[in-house]
Design an enzyme around this catalytic site. Sequence first.
Site, PDB file in Angstrom:
ATOM      1  N   SER A  66       0.791  -1.234   0.000  1.00 32.96           N
ATOM      2  CA  SER A  66       0.000   0.000   0.000  1.00 32.96           C
ATOM      3  C   SER A  66       0.820   1.280   0.000  1.00 32.96           C
ATOM      4  O   SER A  66       0.263   2.363  -0.204  1.00 32.96           O
ATOM      5  CB  SER A  66      -0.953   0.011   1.193  1.00 32.96           C
ATOM      6  OG  SER A  66      -2.029  -0.870   0.961  1.00 32.96           O
ATOM      7  N   LYS A  69       0.477   3.459  -2.983  1.00 33.00           N
ATOM      8  CA  LYS A  69      -0.621   4.417  -3.116  1.00 33.00           C
ATOM      9  C   LYS A  69      -0.093   5.851  -3.138  1.00 33.00           C
ATOM     10  O   LYS A  69      -0.681   6.724  -3.784  1.00 33.00           O
ATOM     11  CB  LYS A  69      -1.613   4.230  -1.970  1.00 33.00           C
ATOM     12  CG  LYS A  69      -2.340   2.891  -2.018  1.00 33.00           C
ATOM     13  CD  LYS A  69      -3.125   2.625  -0.742  1.00 33.00           C
ATOM     14  CE  LYS A  69      -3.822   1.270  -0.816  1.00 33.00           C
ATOM     15  NZ  LYS A  69      -4.470   0.880   0.439  1.00 33.00           N
ATOM     16  N   TYR A 190      -3.572  -1.439 -10.090  1.00 35.94           N
ATOM     17  CA  TYR A 190      -3.462  -1.268  -8.632  1.00 35.94           C
ATOM     18  C   TYR A 190      -2.634  -2.393  -8.022  1.00 35.94           C
ATOM     19  O   TYR A 190      -1.719  -2.148  -7.217  1.00 35.94           O
ATOM     20  CB  TYR A 190      -4.859  -1.241  -8.010  1.00 35.94           C
ATOM     21  CG  TYR A 190      -4.841  -1.394  -6.513  1.00 35.94           C
ATOM     22  CD1 TYR A 190      -4.513  -0.319  -5.680  1.00 35.94           C
ATOM     23  CD2 TYR A 190      -5.121  -2.626  -5.912  1.00 35.94           C
ATOM     24  CE1 TYR A 190      -4.463  -0.477  -4.298  1.00 35.94           C
ATOM     25  CE2 TYR A 190      -5.077  -2.781  -4.539  1.00 35.94           C
ATOM     26  CZ  TYR A 190      -4.755  -1.705  -3.726  1.00 35.94           C
ATOM     27  OH  TYR A 190      -4.706  -1.856  -2.368  1.00 35.94           O
ATOM     28  N   TYR A 242      -4.105   4.239   8.122  1.00 33.50           N
ATOM     29  CA  TYR A 242      -5.466   3.721   8.148  1.00 33.50           C
ATOM     30  C   TYR A 242      -6.217   4.219   9.378  1.00 33.50           C
ATOM     31  O   TYR A 242      -6.128   5.398   9.727  1.00 33.50           O
ATOM     32  CB  TYR A 242      -5.459   2.185   8.066  1.00 33.50           C
ATOM     33  CG  TYR A 242      -4.720   1.671   6.862  1.00 33.50           C
ATOM     34  CD1 TYR A 242      -5.082   2.076   5.585  1.00 33.50           C
ATOM     35  CD2 TYR A 242      -3.647   0.796   6.985  1.00 33.50           C
ATOM     36  CE1 TYR A 242      -4.395   1.613   4.454  1.00 33.50           C
ATOM     37  CE2 TYR A 242      -2.970   0.316   5.868  1.00 33.50           C
ATOM     38  CZ  TYR A 242      -3.353   0.744   4.615  1.00 33.50           C
ATOM     39  OH  TYR A 242      -2.686   0.281   3.521  1.00 33.50           O
ATOM     40  N   VAL A 260       1.116  -3.552   4.110  1.00 31.26           N
ATOM     41  CA  VAL A 260       0.846  -4.770   4.868  1.00 31.26           C
ATOM     42  C   VAL A 260       2.015  -5.754   4.831  1.00 31.26           C
ATOM     43  O   VAL A 260       2.066  -6.698   5.623  1.00 31.26           O
ATOM     44  CB  VAL A 260      -0.463  -5.421   4.375  1.00 31.26           C
ATOM     45  CG1 VAL A 260      -0.242  -6.127   3.038  1.00 31.26           C
ATOM     46  CG2 VAL A 260      -1.041  -6.374   5.404  1.00 31.26           C
TER      47      VAL A 260
END
Length: 313
Positions: A66, A69, A190, A242, A260
Amino acid sequence: MNNRKIIKALQEAMILGKKEIPKGRVATYIPELAYRDKNKLGICIHTVNSEVYRIGDFNERFTIQSISKVISLCKALELFGPEYVFNYVGMEPSGEAYNSLVELDLNHNRPYNPMINSGAITVAGMLCNEISFDEMIDYTRKVCLDKGIESDRLTLQSEMDNCARNRAIAYLLESKGIMASDVEDSLLLYTQMCSLSVTAKSLASFGMILANDGVNPQNNERLISSDVARTVKTIMLTCGMYDGSGEFAVLTGIPTKSGVSGGLLSVVDMKMGIGVYSPAVDDKGNCIAGRPILGHISKELKIHLFQQQETDL
């Protein structure tokens, strides 16, 4: 920059991080990640003066997950501008898990922010008709100052074979008229971005570029516009961890994005980038050693965003 102070802070942070590792576990929902040694730990600091400090497994390759991103958001903002991007993706913390679709389905007509899966898949949808994956790899290598970044094909296949939830999110986005491109193409880009192999040093270098207003101090080349760098750092602070973002921001005062696989990208504005790698994660999907590591470094080097700075840092 006080070299001895940085080295001492790194050594102490390493000890604190190792104590925290037994409380975490490697991610298993992507089967390929389950094979990682949870006891690995590496930390790297790359200053805007081009000094690099590292300890432990700082050069171990792992998939960016992630943290990609942030890279995709930078490229989308550069290509389309903030007005277009944030018309489809918000800028607010979601308060939900990274892979939640509840808030998108029930409470909101667009993803809350680009740091959760729904927001990042939306951003991938913007990009996939404008830029190829090979071009995104080149861009990632450039901003991370790492020519060795490649796609980890085993992890990519493992993710594509186990992406039912992300696929559900993508089709929910399409049903709301948010997706700018084909759902499967967007989901593939993605996931491909998540599969890129980096190191703690790669992440520290990317953090350093963001800290230096988007400019590579080694050759004064602007890699990211000033406006984009500022926007991305702000979103990292408020949304990068998050549903643990607020607590983490209070503790460290450092804009940070987690993955992660156990990576952390941190930015200390006008001073340094910090990269951390430790595969053991907590129940929010964040590197469990990251809190004590970055909390200690922040305290010892006095680099909390809202802390009075010492003149030698």
